[in-house]
Design an enzyme around this catalytic site. Sequence first.
Site, PDB file in Angstrom:
ATOM      1  N   GLY A  17     -54.206  60.720 102.649  1.00 28.00           N
ATOM      2  CA  GLY A  17     -53.960  59.488 103.390  1.00 28.00           C
ATOM      3  C   GLY A  17     -54.822  59.447 104.631  1.00 28.00           C
ATOM      4  CB  CYS A  18     -54.320  57.619 107.791  1.00 24.51           C
ATOM      5  SG  CYS A  18     -55.071  57.446 109.412  1.00 24.51           S
ATOM      6  CG  PHE A  19     -59.240  60.820 109.132  1.00 24.70           C
ATOM      7  CD1 PHE A  19     -58.907  59.868 110.069  1.00 24.70           C
ATOM      8  CD2 PHE A  19     -60.551  60.836 108.656  1.00 24.70           C
ATOM      9  CE1 PHE A  19     -59.833  58.944 110.541  1.00 24.70           C
ATOM     10  CE2 PHE A  19     -61.491  59.925 109.119  1.00 24.70           C
ATOM     11  CZ  PHE A  19     -61.136  58.976 110.068  1.00 24.70           C
ATOM     12  CD1 TRP A  20     -57.230  58.884 112.959  1.00 26.19           C
ATOM     13  CD2 TRP A  20     -55.871  57.111 113.051  1.00 26.19           C
ATOM     14  NE1 TRP A  20     -57.987  57.785 113.287  1.00 26.19           N
ATOM     15  CE2 TRP A  20     -57.190  56.685 113.346  1.00 26.19           C
ATOM     16  CE3 TRP A  20     -54.852  56.174 113.048  1.00 26.19           C
ATOM     17  CZ2 TRP A  20     -57.501  55.367 113.635  1.00 26.19           C
ATOM     18  CZ3 TRP A  20     -55.163  54.862 113.333  1.00 26.19           C
ATOM     19  CH2 TRP A  20     -56.467  54.469 113.628  1.00 26.19           C
ATOM     20  CB  CYS A  21     -51.019  60.890 109.249  1.00 25.29           C
ATOM     21  SG  CYS A  21     -50.749  59.167 109.700  1.00 25.29           S
TER      22      CYS A  21
END
Length: 178
Positions: A11-15
């Site tokens: 998923g989103c790399f931020w998470c």
Amino acid sequence: MTGEKATFGGGCFWCIEAAFEELDGVTDVTSGYAGGHTEDPSYREVCSGNTGHAEVVQLEYDPETITYEELLEVFFTVHDPTQLNRQGPDVGTQYRSIVLYHDDEQRDLAESYVEALDEEGGYDDEVVTEIESLGTFYRAEEKHQNYFAKNPTDAYCSMHAQPKVEKVREKFREKVKA
């Protein structure tokens, strides 16, 4: 001493970055792109879904403090490996579940881990995580590095990254940085 490296996309790399930043023995987490065919893509290009890349994080870690197997356990805890080309609200191949191995040992460990997950039947659906050789890792733009730490009140982070961080702090309490 130089650490080992591991690369994961879920998923989103931020998470995913925020979750791994919590762990003792993880000395560096870099958001980036891998698994595609475009050389040195931008965030906008990756988001288009046309480059073949996934949003990933590359970790540097001390295997004396945290093992690759433990990193796999955290990875498979903080995202849903049964969702094909998506995680929560993020849809597209750039958000696929992927383990990008650095050597044969990592490949074998990841394949065994996924087999065990499927055999245990811990999920209602089959694990769709791709397991591929790393190839080239491209560092994401600076604004994407440590995004959650820099933007903890961002609505997206509050809804999606914060629960992953809390899950790591609760489930992997003994592995969280002091």
